[in-house]
Design a protein around this motif. Sequence first.
Motif, PDB file in Angstrom:
ATOM      1  N   THR A 165      -9.182  -7.780  24.660  1.00  0.00           N
ATOM      2  CA  THR A 165      -7.918  -7.064  24.501  1.00  0.00           C
ATOM      3  C   THR A 165      -7.871  -5.849  25.426  1.00  0.00           C
ATOM      4  N   LYS A 166      -6.659  -5.478  25.836  1.00  0.00           N
ATOM      5  CA  LYS A 166      -6.508  -4.350  26.755  1.00  0.00           C
ATOM      6  C   LYS A 166      -7.036  -3.047  26.149  1.00  0.00           C
ATOM      7  N   TYR A 167      -6.703  -2.795  24.886  1.00  0.00           N
ATOM      8  CA  TYR A 167      -7.166  -1.567  24.236  1.00  0.00           C
ATOM      9  C   TYR A 167      -8.689  -1.498  24.242  1.00  0.00           C
ATOM     10  N   CYS A 220     -10.046  -0.902  27.822  1.00  0.00           N
ATOM     11  CA  CYS A 220      -9.926   0.486  28.276  1.00  0.00           C
ATOM     12  C   CYS A 220     -11.040   1.348  27.690  1.00  0.00           C
ATOM     13  N   ASN A 221     -11.256   1.215  26.386  1.00  0.00           N
ATOM     14  CA  ASN A 221     -12.316   1.990  25.741  1.00  0.00           C
ATOM     15  C   ASN A 221     -13.696   1.591  26.246  1.00  0.00           C
ATOM     16  N   TYR A 222     -13.909   0.300  26.416  1.00  0.00           N
ATOM     17  CA  TYR A 222     -15.198  -0.196  26.895  1.00  0.00           C
ATOM     18  C   TYR A 222     -15.481   0.348  28.298  1.00  0.00           C
ATOM     19  N   ALA A 223     -14.486   0.289  29.168  1.00  0.00           N
ATOM     20  CA  ALA A 223     -14.662   0.787  30.535  1.00  0.00           C
ATOM     21  C   ALA A 223     -14.946   2.290  30.536  1.00  0.00           C
ATOM     22  N   ALA A 224     -14.226   3.040  29.713  1.00  0.00           N
ATOM     23  CA  ALA A 224     -14.459   4.487  29.638  1.00  0.00           C
ATOM     24  C   ALA A 224     -15.865   4.786  29.126  1.00  0.00           C
ATOM     25  N   ASP A 225     -16.294   4.053  28.105  1.00  0.00           N
ATOM     26  CA  ASP A 225     -17.650   4.242  27.575  1.00  0.00           C
ATOM     27  C   ASP A 225     -18.702   3.875  28.621  1.00  0.00           C
ATOM     28  N   GLY A 272      -4.750   0.357  34.675  1.00  0.00           N
ATOM     29  CA  GLY A 272      -4.008  -0.070  33.492  1.00  0.00           C
ATOM     30  C   GLY A 272      -4.301   0.752  32.249  1.00  0.00           C
ATOM     31  N   CYS A 273      -5.067   1.816  32.396  1.00  0.00           N
ATOM     32  CA  CYS A 273      -5.456   2.643  31.243  1.00  0.00           C
ATOM     33  C   CYS A 273      -5.153   4.120  31.499  1.00  0.00           C
ATOM     34  N   PRO A 274      -3.898   4.464  31.780  1.00  0.00           N
ATOM     35  CA  PRO A 274      -3.589   5.845  32.152  1.00  0.00           C
ATOM     36  C   PRO A 274      -3.834   6.877  31.046  1.00  0.00           C
ATOM     37  N   ARG A 275      -3.896   6.455  29.807  1.00  0.00           N
ATOM     38  CA  ARG A 275      -4.105   7.403  28.696  1.00  0.00           C
ATOM     39  C   ARG A 275      -5.556   7.466  28.223  1.00  0.00           C
ATOM     40  N   THR A 276      -6.440   6.762  28.910  1.00  0.00           N
ATOM     41  CA  THR A 276      -7.847   6.737  28.525  1.00  0.00           C
ATOM     42  C   THR A 276      -8.617   7.733  29.373  1.00  0.00           C
ATOM     43  N   ALA A 277      -9.312   8.635  28.699  1.00  0.00           N
ATOM     44  CA  ALA A 277     -10.087   9.651  29.401  1.00  0.00           C
ATOM     45  C   ALA A 277     -11.578   9.329  29.304  1.00  0.00           C
ATOM     46  N   VAL A 278     -12.292   9.687  30.349  1.00  0.00           N
ATOM     47  CA  VAL A 278     -13.742   9.546  30.354  1.00  0.00           C
ATOM     48  C   VAL A 278     -14.329  10.941  30.129  1.00  0.00           C
TER      49      VAL A 278
END
Length: 78
Positions: A30-32, A35-40, A66-72
């Motif tokens: 899933t996209k959500y 995004c979290n997996y990539a940030a982690d 595709g994850c503009p609201r995900t911060a690292v």
Amino acid sequence: MDTERSLIAVSLGSNRSKGDKDPAEWMPPTKYAACNYAADWVAAKLRWKLTADRAEKNKLRKIAVGCPRTAVTFTPAP
């Protein structure tokens, strides 16, 4: 292992399909979650000053678009 993002519980099937693959070879469905997996993943790489190969970097860049609201966020390891 004192960061809150170190481990995530997943099903046996997900764990088996991922194995020891990096983001260039496997991503959550899933996209959500992706995004979290990539940030982690990026946070862990930065925390421990680990390198990434070209395919891994390219995949992470593509996901980031595709994850503009995900911060690292990360804390450098001691």
